[in-house]
Design a protein around this motif. Structure first.
Motif, mmCIF file in Angstrom:
data_model
loop_
_atom_site.group_PDB
_atom_site.id
_atom_site.type_symbol
_atom_site.label_atom_id
_atom_site.label_comp_id
_atom_site.label_asym_id
_atom_site.label_seq_id
_atom_site.Cartn_x
_atom_site.Cartn_y
_atom_site.Cartn_z
ATOM 1 N N GLU A 241 -9.677 28.790 -11.935
ATOM 2 C CA GLU A 241 -10.699 28.071 -12.691
ATOM 3 C C GLU A 241 -10.672 28.501 -14.154
ATOM 4 N N ARG A 242 -11.231 27.635 -14.999
ATOM 5 C CA ARG A 242 -11.324 27.974 -16.412
ATOM 6 C C ARG A 242 -12.238 29.182 -16.580
ATOM 7 N N GLU A 243 -11.809 30.126 -17.391
ATOM 8 C CA GLU A 243 -12.500 31.405 -17.537
ATOM 9 C C GLU A 243 -12.973 31.593 -18.975
ATOM 10 N N PHE A 244 -14.202 32.039 -19.134
ATOM 11 C CA PHE A 244 -14.743 32.342 -20.452
ATOM 12 C C PHE A 244 -14.031 33.582 -21.020
ATOM 13 N N VAL A 245 -13.620 33.483 -22.283
ATOM 14 C CA VAL A 245 -12.949 34.604 -22.952
ATOM 15 C C VAL A 245 -13.846 35.211 -24.035
ATOM 16 N N ALA A 246 -14.285 34.372 -24.973
ATOM 17 C CA ALA A 246 -15.078 34.893 -26.089
ATOM 18 C C ALA A 246 -15.831 33.756 -26.759
ATOM 19 N N ALA A 247 -16.939 34.105 -27.407
ATOM 20 C CA ALA A 247 -17.719 33.119 -28.141
ATOM 21 C C ALA A 247 -18.293 33.756 -29.393
ATOM 22 N N VAL A 248 -18.509 32.918 -30.392
ATOM 23 C CA VAL A 248 -19.148 33.362 -31.629
ATOM 24 C C VAL A 248 -20.243 32.353 -31.964
ATOM 25 N N SER A 249 -21.365 32.857 -32.453
ATOM 26 C CA SER A 249 -22.504 31.995 -32.726
ATOM 27 C C SER A 249 -22.270 31.135 -33.969
ATOM 28 N N ARG A 250 -23.163 30.170 -34.158
ATOM 29 C CA ARG A 250 -23.057 29.295 -35.327
ATOM 30 C C ARG A 250 -22.990 30.095 -36.621
ATOM 31 N N SER A 251 -23.800 31.121 -36.706
ATOM 32 C CA SER A 251 -23.869 31.915 -37.941
ATOM 33 C C SER A 251 -22.699 32.874 -38.079
ATOM 34 N N GLY A 252 -21.999 33.104 -36.965
ATOM 35 C CA GLY A 252 -20.896 34.061 -36.985
ATOM 36 C C GLY A 252 -21.343 35.489 -36.782
ATOM 37 N N SER A 253 -22.635 35.694 -36.620
ATOM 38 C CA SER A 253 -23.161 37.060 -36.560
ATOM 39 C C SER A 253 -23.199 37.630 -35.149
ATOM 40 N N THR A 254 -23.099 36.762 -34.151
ATOM 41 C CA THR A 254 -23.189 37.205 -32.758
ATOM 42 C C THR A 254 -21.929 36.811 -32.006
ATOM 43 N N THR A 255 -21.392 37.747 -31.241
ATOM 44 C CA THR A 255 -20.216 37.472 -30.422
ATOM 45 C C THR A 255 -20.482 37.884 -28.980
ATOM 46 N N ASN A 256 -19.707 37.308 -28.096
ATOM 47 C CA ASN A 256 -19.833 37.601 -26.673
ATOM 48 C C ASN A 256 -18.438 37.535 -26.069
ATOM 49 N N TYR A 257 -18.162 38.416 -25.103
ATOM 50 C CA TYR A 257 -16.828 38.496 -24.530
ATOM 51 C C TYR A 257 -16.871 38.521 -23.009
ATOM 52 N N GLY A 258 -15.839 37.977 -22.412
ATOM 53 C CA GLY A 258 -15.682 38.109 -20.977
ATOM 54 C C GLY A 258 -15.320 39.545 -20.634
ATOM 55 N N ASN A 259 -15.693 39.978 -19.448
ATOM 56 C CA ASN A 259 -15.476 41.380 -19.071
ATOM 57 C C ASN A 259 -14.001 41.765 -19.079
ATOM 58 N N SER A 260 -13.141 40.831 -18.741
ATOM 59 C CA SER A 260 -11.724 41.160 -18.624
ATOM 60 C C SER A 260 -11.041 41.362 -19.979
ATOM 61 N N VAL A 261 -11.687 40.956 -21.066
ATOM 62 C CA VAL A 261 -11.056 41.080 -22.384
ATOM 63 C C VAL A 261 -11.832 41.983 -23.330
ATOM 64 N N LYS A 262 -12.982 42.447 -22.893
ATOM 65 C CA LYS A 262 -13.819 43.286 -23.750
ATOM 66 C C LYS A 262 -13.036 44.508 -24.216
ATOM 67 N N GLY A 263 -13.115 44.785 -25.524
ATOM 68 C CA GLY A 263 -12.421 45.933 -26.073
ATOM 69 C C GLY A 263 -10.988 45.653 -26.480
ATOM 70 N N ARG A 264 -10.445 44.502 -26.064
ATOM 71 C CA ARG A 264 -9.063 44.153 -26.408
ATOM 72 C C ARG A 264 -8.980 42.923 -27.316
ATOM 73 N N PHE A 265 -9.906 41.998 -27.124
ATOM 74 C CA PHE A 265 -9.883 40.744 -27.887
ATOM 75 C C PHE A 265 -11.034 40.737 -28.888
ATOM 76 N N THR A 266 -10.802 40.074 -30.021
ATOM 77 C CA THR A 266 -11.839 39.930 -31.037
ATOM 78 C C THR A 266 -11.872 38.497 -31.527
ATOM 79 N N ILE A 267 -13.052 37.890 -31.490
ATOM 80 C CA ILE A 267 -13.224 36.540 -31.998
ATOM 81 C C ILE A 267 -13.858 36.610 -33.382
ATOM 82 N N SER A 268 -13.421 35.714 -34.258
ATOM 83 C CA SER A 268 -13.998 35.651 -35.595
ATOM 84 C C SER A 268 -13.961 34.212 -36.079
#
Length: 123
Positions: free
Chosen positions: A44-71
Motif C-alpha cells: 500500500e501507499r505509505e506516508f513518508v514526510a509532510a511539511v505544513s503550508r508555512s514550512g514551519s512544521t514537519t512530520n515523518y513516517g516512523n521508517s524514515v525518521k532520522g534519515r529523511f528530511t523534507i523542506s
C-alpha cells in the motif's frame, strides 16, 4: 489546480544519499501542505514526510525518521526530500502530493498528486 512534477529518482547502493525534488505549478504554492508518499510493488501507499503550508512544521513516517528530511521553498515552488542512509527497503515509487489542509499524513487528505519517481536501493 496544481501540477506536480517529481525528479531526482534513480538507482543507488545501500548507505547512499539521494535528493528528490517536486516542482509545483498553478495556484499559489504557499496555500498547500506538501507531502511525500511511496509505494513498493504489492504494498500500500505509505506516508513518508509532510511539511505544513508555512514550512514551519514537519512530520515523518516512523521508517524514515532520522534519515529523511523534507523542506519547502515557496520562492521556487519546490519541495524536496533529502534521503540519507538509504536501505533496500526504501525502494519504491515516490510521489509528491499537495493538500489544502494545514498539514496531513494520510493519503486521503491530499488533493493533487505527481506521477512519481522511482527510487531503487541495491544491497
Amino acid at each position: 489546480q496544481v501540477q506536480l512534477v517529481e525528479s531526482g529518482g534513480g538507482l543507488v547502493q545501500a548507505g547512499d544519499s539521494l535528493r528528490l525534488s517536486c516542482a509545483a505549478s498553478g495556484r499559489t504554492f504557499s496555500r498547500y501542505a506538501m507531502g511525500w508518499f511511496r509505494q513498493a510493488p504489492g504494498k500500500e501507499r505509505e506516508f513518508v514526510a509532510a511539511v505544513s503550508r508555512s514550512g514551519s512544521t514537519t512530520n515523518y513516517g516512523n521508517s524514515v525518521k532520522g534519515r529523511f528530511t523534507i523542506s519547502s521553498d515557496s520562492a521556487k515552488n519546490t519541495v524536496s526530500l533529502q534521503m540519507n542512509s538509504l536501505k533496500p527497503e526504501d525502494t519504491a515509487v515516490y510521489y509528491c502530493a499537495a493538500s489544502f489542509r494545514p498539514i496531513a499524513t494520510s493519503a486521503d487528505a491530499y488533493d493533487y498528486w505527481g506521477q512519481g519517481t522511482q527510487v531503487t536501493v541495491s544491497s
